[in-house]
Design a protein around this motif. Structure first.
Motif, PDB file in Angstrom:
ATOM      1  N   ARG A  93       0.870  -1.183   0.000  1.00 17.99           N
ATOM      2  CA  ARG A  93       0.000   0.000   0.000  1.00 17.99           C
ATOM      3  C   ARG A  93       0.897   1.220   0.000  1.00 17.99           C
ATOM      4  N   THR A  94       0.657   2.133  -0.942  1.00 19.31           N
ATOM      5  CA  THR A  94       1.452   3.350  -1.039  1.00 19.31           C
ATOM      6  C   THR A  94       0.541   4.560  -0.884  1.00 19.31           C
ATOM      7  N   VAL A  95       0.897   5.446   0.047  1.00 17.71           N
ATOM      8  CA  VAL A  95       0.134   6.661   0.280  1.00 17.71           C
ATOM      9  C   VAL A  95       0.934   7.831  -0.271  1.00 17.71           C
ATOM     10  N   THR A  96       0.314   8.601  -1.170  1.00 20.28           N
ATOM     11  CA  THR A  96       0.950   9.768  -1.763  1.00 20.28           C
ATOM     12  C   THR A  96       0.253  11.007  -1.207  1.00 20.28           C
ATOM     13  N   PRO A  97       1.024  11.916  -0.595  1.00 22.48           N
ATOM     14  CA  PRO A  97       0.408  13.102   0.028  1.00 22.48           C
ATOM     15  C   PRO A  97      -0.050  14.131  -1.007  1.00 22.48           C
ATOM     16  N   THR A  98      -1.221  13.901  -1.551  1.00 18.08           N
ATOM     17  CA  THR A  98      -1.851  14.843  -2.476  1.00 18.08           C
ATOM     18  C   THR A  98      -3.145  15.300  -1.824  1.00 18.08           C
ATOM     19  N   VAL A  99      -3.860  16.178  -2.482  1.00 20.35           N
ATOM     20  CA  VAL A  99      -5.166  16.604  -1.969  1.00 20.35           C
ATOM     21  C   VAL A  99      -6.210  16.174  -2.973  1.00 20.35           C
ATOM     22  N   PRO A 100      -7.075  15.208  -2.672  1.00 14.38           N
ATOM     23  CA  PRO A 100      -7.031  14.363  -1.483  1.00 14.38           C
ATOM     24  C   PRO A 100      -5.884  13.344  -1.573  1.00 14.38           C
ATOM     25  N   VAL A 101      -5.609  12.687  -0.474  1.00 15.87           N
ATOM     26  CA  VAL A 101      -4.530  11.708  -0.406  1.00 15.87           C
ATOM     27  C   VAL A 101      -4.784  10.596  -1.422  1.00 15.87           C
ATOM     28  N   THR A 102      -3.745  10.179  -2.126  1.00 19.01           N
ATOM     29  CA  THR A 102      -3.842   9.092  -3.100  1.00 19.01           C
ATOM     30  C   THR A 102      -3.265   7.823  -2.475  1.00 19.01           C
ATOM     31  N   VAL A 103      -4.049   6.756  -2.473  1.00 16.85           N
ATOM     32  CA  VAL A 103      -3.599   5.466  -1.954  1.00 16.85           C
ATOM     33  C   VAL A 103      -3.682   4.458  -3.086  1.00 16.85           C
ATOM     34  N   THR A 104      -2.565   3.783  -3.334  1.00 19.37           N
ATOM     35  CA  THR A 104      -2.543   2.756  -4.371  1.00 19.37           C
ATOM     36  C   THR A 104      -2.086   1.432  -3.768  1.00 19.37           C
ATOM     37  N   TYR A 105      -2.493   0.359  -4.436  1.00 19.21           N
ATOM     38  CA  TYR A 105      -2.151  -0.994  -4.017  1.00 19.21           C
ATOM     39  C   TYR A 105      -1.509  -1.697  -5.201  1.00 19.21           C
ATOM     40  N   GLU A 106      -0.512  -2.528  -4.904  1.00 21.34           N
ATOM     41  CA  GLU A 106       0.087  -3.345  -5.953  1.00 21.34           C
ATOM     42  C   GLU A 106       0.630  -4.625  -5.354  1.00 21.34           C
ATOM     43  N   LEU A 107       0.792  -5.617  -6.220  1.00 23.32           N
ATOM     44  CA  LEU A 107       1.317  -6.896  -5.774  1.00 23.32           C
ATOM     45  C   LEU A 107       2.799  -6.774  -5.444  1.00 23.32           C
ATOM     46  N   THR A 108       3.210  -7.427  -4.379  1.00 21.95           N
ATOM     47  CA  THR A 108       4.626  -7.558  -4.062  1.00 21.95           C
ATOM     48  C   THR A 108       5.173  -8.714  -4.892  1.00 21.95           C
ATOM     49  N   GLU A 109       6.451  -8.992  -4.776  1.00 22.46           N
ATOM     50  CA  GLU A 109       7.026 -10.145  -5.478  1.00 22.46           C
ATOM     51  C   GLU A 109       6.350 -11.434  -5.013  1.00 22.46           C
ATOM     52  N   LEU A 110       6.101 -11.532  -3.708  1.00 24.29           N
ATOM     53  CA  LEU A 110       5.419 -12.710  -3.174  1.00 24.29           C
ATOM     54  C   LEU A 110       3.999 -12.807  -3.732  1.00 24.29           C
ATOM     55  N   GLY A 111       3.299 -11.684  -3.777  1.00 26.29           N
ATOM     56  CA  GLY A 111       1.946 -11.652  -4.334  1.00 26.29           C
ATOM     57  C   GLY A 111       1.920 -11.974  -5.808  1.00 26.29           C
ATOM     58  N   LEU A 112       2.938 -11.512  -6.515  1.00 20.91           N
ATOM     59  CA  LEU A 112       3.021 -11.789  -7.944  1.00 20.91           C
ATOM     60  C   LEU A 112       3.220 -13.278  -8.200  1.00 20.91           C
ATOM     61  N   SER A 113       4.000 -13.945  -7.337  1.00 22.82           N
ATOM     62  CA  SER A 113       4.201 -15.390  -7.516  1.00 22.82           C
ATOM     63  C   SER A 113       2.893 -16.152  -7.277  1.00 22.82           C
ATOM     64  N   LEU A 114       2.082 -15.699  -6.337  1.00 21.83           N
ATOM     65  CA  LEU A 114       0.779 -16.323  -6.093  1.00 21.83           C
ATOM     66  C   LEU A 114      -0.195 -15.978  -7.214  1.00 21.83           C
TER      67      LEU A 114
END
Length: 144
Positions: A93-114
């Protein structure tokens, strides 16, 4: 015995058929329909590696994008699913301090293998659904 040796020994002893094995809890989590669909949605833009090449990596998505992609999931369930995947190290989970705050999700290497395995199950379900539906209808007709 060192901590690394204890972890290695415990790893060899994981057996999902045992009631108290942590791997059983993990199997329970990844077999949840919403987990499978979130992993698949986040990996949609992952391409099979070209010969000798590599994948472009996981696609990051905002919460609202995931919510739209996963028809029928409640806000509460999506939040719980993302938190559990983040806790297990499958999603970041990545939080970018914008207005409003931007939160993005992405697979990790472990998640990508699954994701690679979950994608195969999804494709199998889509390819074989007609046959499964026919089998259900045949079974139901006999049961009457």
């Amino acid at each position: 015995m060192t901590a690394a040796q204890r972890r290695a020994m415990a790893k060899e002893e994981y057996d999902a058929f045992m009631a108290m094995c942590p791997s059983r809890q993990l199997l329970d989590r990844i077999s949840d329909k919403w987990v499978a669909l979130v992993l698949t949605a986040l990996g949609d833009d992952c391409r099979e590696p070209a010969e000798g090449g590599s994948t472009d990596g996981p696609r990051s998505m905002r919460y609202s994008e995931l919510s739209r992609r996963l028809a029928g999931i409640s806000q509460k369930m999506l939040t719980q699913t993302l938190r559990s995947l983040e806790r297990d190290g499958l999603v970041s989970r990545t939080v970018t301090p914008t207005v409003p705050v931007t939160v993005t999700y992405e697979l990790t290497e472990l998640g990508l293998s699954l994701h690679a395995m979950i994608r195969g199950v999804k494709r199998w379900a889509e390819a074989n659904m007609s046959e499964v539906l026919a089998n259900r209808a045949e079974y139901d007709a006999r049961a009457v």
